[in-house]
Design a protein around this motif. Structure first.
Motif, mmCIF file in Angstrom:
data_model
loop_
_atom_site.group_PDB
_atom_site.id
_atom_site.type_symbol
_atom_site.label_atom_id
_atom_site.label_comp_id
_atom_site.label_asym_id
_atom_site.label_seq_id
_atom_site.Cartn_x
_atom_site.Cartn_y
_atom_site.Cartn_z
ATOM 1 N N TYR A 21 59.593 15.030 2.644
ATOM 2 C CA TYR A 21 60.512 15.761 3.895
ATOM 3 C C TYR A 21 59.302 16.252 4.316
ATOM 4 O O TYR A 21 59.552 15.192 5.939
ATOM 5 C CB TYR A 21 61.155 16.869 3.528
ATOM 6 C CG TYR A 21 62.140 16.876 5.111
ATOM 7 C CD1 TYR A 21 62.802 16.025 5.251
ATOM 8 C CD2 TYR A 21 61.894 18.493 5.808
ATOM 9 C CE1 TYR A 21 63.631 16.621 6.322
ATOM 10 C CE2 TYR A 21 62.230 18.552 6.989
ATOM 11 C CZ TYR A 21 63.483 17.668 7.213
ATOM 12 O OH TYR A 21 64.259 17.529 8.636
ATOM 13 N N PHE A 53 66.255 9.975 3.704
ATOM 14 C CA PHE A 53 66.759 11.386 4.551
ATOM 15 C C PHE A 53 67.936 10.775 5.808
ATOM 16 O O PHE A 53 67.045 9.293 6.207
ATOM 17 C CB PHE A 53 66.267 11.850 4.962
ATOM 18 C CG PHE A 53 64.896 12.544 3.734
ATOM 19 C CD1 PHE A 53 65.172 13.448 3.282
ATOM 20 C CD2 PHE A 53 63.292 12.042 3.682
ATOM 21 C CE1 PHE A 53 64.424 14.116 2.720
ATOM 22 C CE2 PHE A 53 62.502 12.750 2.286
ATOM 23 C CZ PHE A 53 63.081 13.794 2.218
ATOM 24 N N THR A 56 70.340 13.513 11.196
ATOM 25 C CA THR A 56 71.186 14.500 11.924
ATOM 26 C C THR A 56 70.569 14.573 13.315
ATOM 27 O O THR A 56 71.526 15.077 14.229
ATOM 28 C CB THR A 56 71.428 15.824 11.682
ATOM 29 O OG1 THR A 56 70.392 16.718 11.004
ATOM 30 C CG2 THR A 56 71.620 15.079 9.951
ATOM 31 N N LYS A 75 68.733 15.585 6.016
ATOM 32 C CA LYS A 75 68.990 15.812 4.632
ATOM 33 C C LYS A 75 68.798 14.480 3.458
ATOM 34 O O LYS A 75 68.990 13.061 4.418
ATOM 35 C CB LYS A 75 70.466 16.341 4.262
ATOM 36 C CG LYS A 75 71.269 15.288 5.093
ATOM 37 C CD LYS A 75 73.151 15.577 5.181
ATOM 38 C CE LYS A 75 73.772 14.836 5.237
ATOM 39 N NZ LYS A 75 75.523 15.398 5.298
ATOM 40 N N GLU A 76 68.525 14.919 2.089
ATOM 41 C CA GLU A 76 68.139 13.952 1.825
ATOM 42 C C GLU A 76 69.701 12.722 1.604
ATOM 43 O O GLU A 76 71.238 13.576 1.312
ATOM 44 C CB GLU A 76 68.168 14.707 -0.125
ATOM 45 C CG GLU A 76 67.367 13.829 -0.968
ATOM 46 C CD GLU A 76 66.485 14.342 -1.635
ATOM 47 O OE1 GLU A 76 66.326 13.808 -3.032
ATOM 48 O OE2 GLU A 76 67.063 15.472 -1.689
#
Length: 111
Positions: A21, A53, A56, A75-76
Protein backbone atom coordinates in the motif's frame (compact mmCIF):
# COMPACT_ATOMS: atom_id res chain seq x y z
CA UNK A 1 -18.10 5.64 -17.44
CA UNK A 2 -15.24 3.28 -18.17
CA UNK A 3 -13.34 1.93 -15.20
CA UNK A 4 -9.77 3.00 -15.65
CA UNK A 5 -6.73 1.30 -14.16
CA UNK A 6 -3.62 3.14 -13.04
CA UNK A 7 -0.65 0.81 -13.50
CA UNK A 8 2.46 1.48 -11.41
CA UNK A 9 5.93 -0.05 -11.23
CA UNK A 10 6.66 -0.21 -7.51
CA UNK A 11 9.78 -2.38 -7.31
CA UNK A 12 12.04 0.51 -6.17
CA UNK A 13 9.76 1.35 -3.24
CA UNK A 14 9.51 -2.34 -2.30
CA UNK A 15 13.30 -2.57 -2.36
CA UNK A 16 13.33 0.32 0.16
CA UNK A 17 11.26 -1.86 2.51
CA UNK A 18 7.85 -0.27 1.91
CA UNK A 19 4.74 -2.43 1.99
CA UNK A 20 2.42 -2.76 -1.01
CA UNK A 21 0.00 0.00 0.00
CA UNK A 22 2.74 2.46 0.95
CA UNK A 23 4.65 1.72 -2.26
CA UNK A 24 1.54 2.19 -4.41
CA UNK A 25 -0.14 5.06 -2.49
CA UNK A 26 1.87 7.94 -4.00
CA UNK A 27 3.48 10.25 -5.08
CA UNK A 28 2.86 9.93 -8.81
CA UNK A 29 2.77 12.16 -11.89
CA UNK A 30 -0.81 11.49 -12.96
CA UNK A 31 -2.93 13.62 -15.28
CA UNK A 32 -5.56 15.67 -13.44
CA UNK A 33 -8.01 14.78 -16.22
CA UNK A 34 -7.78 11.09 -15.35
CA UNK A 35 -8.34 11.27 -11.60
CA UNK A 36 -12.14 11.06 -11.85
CA UNK A 37 -11.91 7.89 -13.96
CA UNK A 38 -9.25 5.88 -12.12
CA UNK A 39 -11.07 3.22 -10.15
CA UNK A 40 -8.21 0.83 -9.43
CA UNK A 41 -4.47 1.14 -8.85
CA UNK A 42 -2.33 -1.86 -9.82
CA UNK A 43 1.19 -2.41 -8.47
CA UNK A 44 3.78 -4.27 -10.56
CA UNK A 45 6.97 -5.71 -9.12
CA UNK A 46 9.47 -6.90 -11.74
CA UNK A 47 6.75 -7.56 -14.32
CA UNK A 48 4.30 -9.28 -11.97
CA UNK A 49 1.12 -7.86 -10.48
CA UNK A 50 1.53 -7.94 -6.71
CA UNK A 51 -1.32 -5.72 -5.48
CA UNK A 52 -4.54 -4.03 -6.56
CA UNK A 53 -6.29 -1.24 -4.65
CA UNK A 54 -9.62 0.46 -5.22
CA UNK A 55 -9.12 4.22 -4.97
CA UNK A 56 -11.61 6.04 -2.75
CA UNK A 57 -10.03 9.50 -2.77
CA UNK A 58 -7.28 11.35 -4.64
CA UNK A 59 -5.12 14.13 -3.29
CA UNK A 60 -2.59 16.53 -4.77
CA UNK A 61 0.63 17.45 -3.00
CA UNK A 62 0.59 21.23 -2.55
CA UNK A 63 4.21 21.99 -1.65
CA UNK A 64 7.75 20.68 -1.58
CA UNK A 65 9.71 18.83 -4.22
CA UNK A 66 6.73 16.58 -5.05
CA UNK A 67 4.34 19.51 -5.56
CA UNK A 68 1.66 18.63 -8.10
CA UNK A 69 2.10 14.87 -7.76
CA UNK A 70 -0.93 12.77 -6.85
CA UNK A 71 -1.61 10.18 -4.17
CA UNK A 72 -4.64 8.06 -3.42
CA UNK A 73 -6.38 6.60 -0.43
CA UNK A 74 -8.11 3.30 -0.90
CA UNK A 75 -8.75 -0.26 0.06
CA UNK A 76 -7.61 -3.60 -1.23
CA UNK A 77 -9.55 -4.72 -4.30
CA UNK A 78 -11.40 -8.01 -4.49
CA UNK A 79 -9.56 -11.29 -4.96
CA UNK A 80 -11.63 -11.86 -8.11
CA UNK A 81 -10.37 -8.64 -9.70
CA UNK A 82 -6.80 -9.39 -8.60
CA UNK A 83 -6.97 -12.80 -10.29
CA UNK A 84 -8.56 -11.34 -13.42
CA UNK A 85 -5.80 -8.76 -13.72
CA UNK A 86 -3.08 -11.35 -13.09
CA UNK A 87 -4.44 -13.41 -15.99
CA UNK A 88 -3.96 -10.33 -18.24
CA UNK A 89 -0.57 -9.42 -16.77
CA UNK A 90 1.41 -9.58 -20.03
CA UNK A 91 -1.12 -7.45 -21.88
CA UNK A 92 -1.12 -4.85 -19.11
CA UNK A 93 2.68 -4.83 -18.88
CA UNK A 94 2.84 -3.76 -22.54
CA UNK A 95 1.02 -0.53 -21.60
CA UNK A 96 4.18 0.87 -20.00
CA UNK A 97 6.41 3.11 -22.11
CA UNK A 98 10.15 2.73 -22.04
CA UNK A 99 11.31 3.47 -18.50
CA UNK A 100 7.99 5.02 -17.45
CA UNK A 101 6.71 3.82 -14.05
CA UNK A 102 3.12 4.94 -14.80
CA UNK A 103 0.66 3.60 -17.38
CA UNK A 104 -3.09 3.44 -17.90
CA UNK A 105 -5.56 0.81 -19.08
CA UNK A 106 -9.29 0.15 -19.02
CA UNK A 107 -10.89 -2.89 -17.42
CA UNK A 108 -12.65 -3.43 -20.74
CA UNK A 109 -9.17 -3.85 -22.36
CA UNK A 110 -8.71 -7.15 -20.54
CA UNK A 111 -12.16 -8.64 -20.92
Amino acid sequence: MKEELLLLKIHNALNEGKGYYEATHGNWKVSNNRLDYIQYVVGFNRGKIVCVFQSTRWGIIEEGQDKGRKYFEGKEASVDLFSKLQSAEEKLLRKFGSGNPVAYAFISDIE
